[in-house]
Design a protein around this motif. Structure first.
Motif, mmCIF file in Angstrom:
data_model
loop_
_atom_site.group_PDB
_atom_site.id
_atom_site.type_symbol
_atom_site.label_atom_id
_atom_site.label_comp_id
_atom_site.label_asym_id
_atom_site.label_seq_id
_atom_site.Cartn_x
_atom_site.Cartn_y
_atom_site.Cartn_z
ATOM 1 N N PHE A 207 -7.214 7.628 6.624
ATOM 2 C CA PHE A 207 -6.800 6.979 7.875
ATOM 3 C C PHE A 207 -5.547 6.139 7.664
ATOM 4 C CE2 PHE A 207 -6.876 3.213 10.630
ATOM 5 C CZ PHE A 207 -7.002 3.779 11.886
ATOM 6 N N CYS A 208 -5.542 5.313 6.615
ATOM 7 C CA CYS A 208 -4.459 4.347 6.418
ATOM 8 C C CYS A 208 -3.146 4.999 5.976
ATOM 9 C CB CYS A 208 -4.873 3.289 5.405
ATOM 10 S SG CYS A 208 -6.233 2.251 5.979
ATOM 11 N N MET A 209 -3.251 6.143 5.308
ATOM 12 C CA MET A 209 -2.028 6.829 4.879
ATOM 13 C C MET A 209 -1.210 7.294 6.079
ATOM 14 S SD MET A 209 -3.738 8.903 1.677
ATOM 15 C CE MET A 209 -2.386 10.002 1.291
ATOM 16 N N ARG A 210 -1.869 7.431 7.243
ATOM 17 C CA ARG A 210 -1.171 7.889 8.440
ATOM 18 C C ARG A 210 -1.013 6.802 9.496
ATOM 19 N NH1 ARG A 210 -4.564 13.246 9.787
ATOM 20 N NH2 ARG A 210 -6.192 12.167 8.612
ATOM 21 N N ALA A 211 -1.706 5.655 9.299
ATOM 22 C CA ALA A 211 -1.698 4.592 10.307
ATOM 23 C C ALA A 211 -0.406 3.778 10.228
ATOM 24 C CB ALA A 211 -2.907 3.676 10.110
ATOM 25 N N ALA A 212 0.086 3.369 11.373
ATOM 26 C CA ALA A 212 1.343 2.614 11.424
ATOM 27 C C ALA A 212 1.251 1.295 10.675
ATOM 28 C CB ALA A 212 1.728 2.358 12.884
ATOM 29 N N HIS A 213 0.058 0.695 10.680
ATOM 30 C CA HIS A 213 -0.108 -0.620 10.050
ATOM 31 C C HIS A 213 -0.993 -0.568 8.811
ATOM 32 C CE1 HIS A 213 1.889 -2.411 13.514
ATOM 33 N NE2 HIS A 213 1.094 -1.705 14.291
ATOM 34 N N GLY A 214 -1.224 0.631 8.282
ATOM 35 C CA GLY A 214 -1.972 0.753 7.039
ATOM 36 C C GLY A 214 -3.370 0.166 7.115
ATOM 37 N N ILE A 215 -3.795 -0.515 6.052
ATOM 38 C CA ILE A 215 -5.147 -1.069 5.976
ATOM 39 C C ILE A 215 -5.396 -2.098 7.073
ATOM 40 C CG2 ILE A 215 -4.499 -2.884 4.342
ATOM 41 C CD1 ILE A 215 -7.837 -0.933 4.382
ATOM 42 N N ASP A 216 -4.317 -2.766 7.525
ATOM 43 C CA ASP A 216 -4.483 -3.756 8.590
ATOM 44 C C ASP A 216 -4.962 -3.114 9.889
ATOM 45 O OD1 ASP A 216 -3.589 -5.960 7.042
ATOM 46 O OD2 ASP A 216 -1.527 -5.314 7.322
ATOM 47 N N GLU A 217 -4.749 -1.822 10.026
ATOM 48 C CA GLU A 217 -5.177 -1.135 11.238
ATOM 49 C C GLU A 217 -6.642 -0.705 11.154
ATOM 50 O OE1 GLU A 217 -3.409 2.495 13.994
ATOM 51 O OE2 GLU A 217 -2.085 1.286 12.734
#
Length: 411
Positions: A207-217
């Protein structure tokens, strides 16, 4: 039917699937002992009748032990459970029948209600060192009740560089003993049979590898202790001596964002839920966390979203990057939701960047909370407003301390 057993992590996955038309059900389990082999139906009915007579139904209805006979009526195609944290329970000494009620709900009870509960029940807090063993026994009871039903076990996030500030889990000792605890649980699950692992680490990395805000998202909430340093640097203090707030922050890995819960739910029904991290996932998990830069426009979009998780991304970013934007907070005071986890992060911001503006924000937020939380149960609004006032007081005290420091340097 998909059956979810556990806490809010699987409850939010279930809500996502239910909204798409999937047939689902959710059983909240505050303790591993709550899924029992014993047929407690008659005791359950008798207790429910007494609780209603005492006016306790509102406090206990959603938390009362699910009788085994009711569970037997479920016909699940798949059961999903997670490593839910345990809460204290009230247990009857003579037969072991248990119910769950929070300390806050107990405090709201009348004197007569508390006396009735405590006369027949005693508070029991499970030994945290035995959680792994108790969870394996819970899986065995689940397998006995549903011998042919596939079980999916959603594990927990573990401390790793990519998660960022020191993880905070509500599962006691998980942060320190996760390797030992998982070894016991995973071996017990394999011995139980028919259990498929759902790796939260692998899913988070994907999920985080593609999320704009990484782990924060994925897990946006942070916790800050009272030792969070004031970042309002006194005049004359060198920039390289500004305290690092990250050393006083803890990543809340208990509460997922809505978008991450939706992602997990889709992985579950797709049949491709990862069982363990692959090489790409492990590389991401091993990379050190760094908050991503946000410009003024992006920050205001997050604060103005009206979404608790997106608001938390903005607050955490400002604190960890030492980039206050109190004017933006005031500009979007009407948009920031009245929510406990968000307020905890505003408290962290107030400790780091105390100002008159934060005190003004608290006054504005109190009015919004009075409107938005009026529907909540008795006592909730008063408790929340008390927390807002505590944030204002903390900011005022920090502001006074910073002013004294400036005066001392100037002298």
């Amino acid at each position: 039917m998909l059956c979810f057993f556990g806490n809010c992590q699987v409850a939010h996955m279930r809500a996502t699937l239910a909204s798409t038309g999937e047939t689902t059900t959710y059983v909240r389990l505050p303790h591993t002992d709550f899924f029992t082999d014993a047929d407690v139906g008659p005791r359950h009915v008798a207790f429910r009748r007494q609780a209603v007579a005492m006016g306790l139904e509102k406090n206990l209805t959603s938390r009362v032990l699910i009788p085994q006979q009711e569970l037997r009526t479920l016909k699940p195609a798949v059961i999903v459970t997670n490593l839910f944290n345990e809460r204290p329970v009230l247990t009857r000494a003579d037969d072991g029948y248990s119910v769950s009620i929070s300390q806050n709900d107990l405090a709201k009870c009348s004197r007569a209600q508390r006396e009735w509960l405590l006369a027949g029940f005693v508070f029991r807090q499970a030994d945290p060192t035995g959680y792994a063993r108790r969870f394996v026994e819970y899986l065995k009871r689940l397998r006995k009740a549903y011998p042919e039903t596939p079980l999916v076990l959603l594990d927990r996030l573990r401390p790793c560089p990519a998660i960022g500030p020191s993880p905070r889990s509500l599962l006691h000792e998980w942060d320190e003993r996760f390797q030992e605890m998982w070894a016991v649980i995973s071996q017990g699950a394999m011995a139980t049979g028919g259990v498929r692992f759902f790796s939260l680490e692998a899913a988070t990395a994907r999920f985080c590898m593609r999320a704009a805000h990484g782990i924060d998202e994925a897990v946006p909430f942070l916790r800050f202790d009272d030792e969070l340093p004031c970042l309002a640097r006194p005049r004359g203090c060198p920039p390289d001596q500004t305290p690092d707030p990250a050393s006083h922050a803890r990543r809340d890995i208990e509460h997922f964002s809505a978008s991450f819960s939706e992602f997990l739910a889709k992985l579950l029904v797709s049949g491709v839920a990862p069982r363990e991290p692959d090489a790409a996932h492990r590389a991401w998990l091993a990379a050190p966390y760094a908050p991503r830069p946000l410009d003024g426009t992006a920050l205001r979009q997050l604060l103005g979203s009206g979404d608790a998780h997106r608001t938390a991304i903005a607050l955490g970013n400002m604190i960890l990057r030492k980039k206050p934007a109190t004017e933006a907070l005031l500009e979007h005071a009407r948009d920031i939701p009245a929510q406990q986890n968000v307020l905890n992060m505003v408290r962290g911001y107030a400790l780091a960047f105390p100002s008159v503006g934060i005190v003004r924000w608290c006054a504005m937020h109190a009015k919004k909370a009075a409107r938005d939380l009026a529907f909540r149960e008795e006592g909730y609004l008063g408790n929340y407003l008390g927390r807002v006032e505590a944030v204002a007081q903390a900011a005022t005290a920090r502001l006074a301390s910073a002013m004294r420091a400036r005066e001392a340097i100037s002298a």
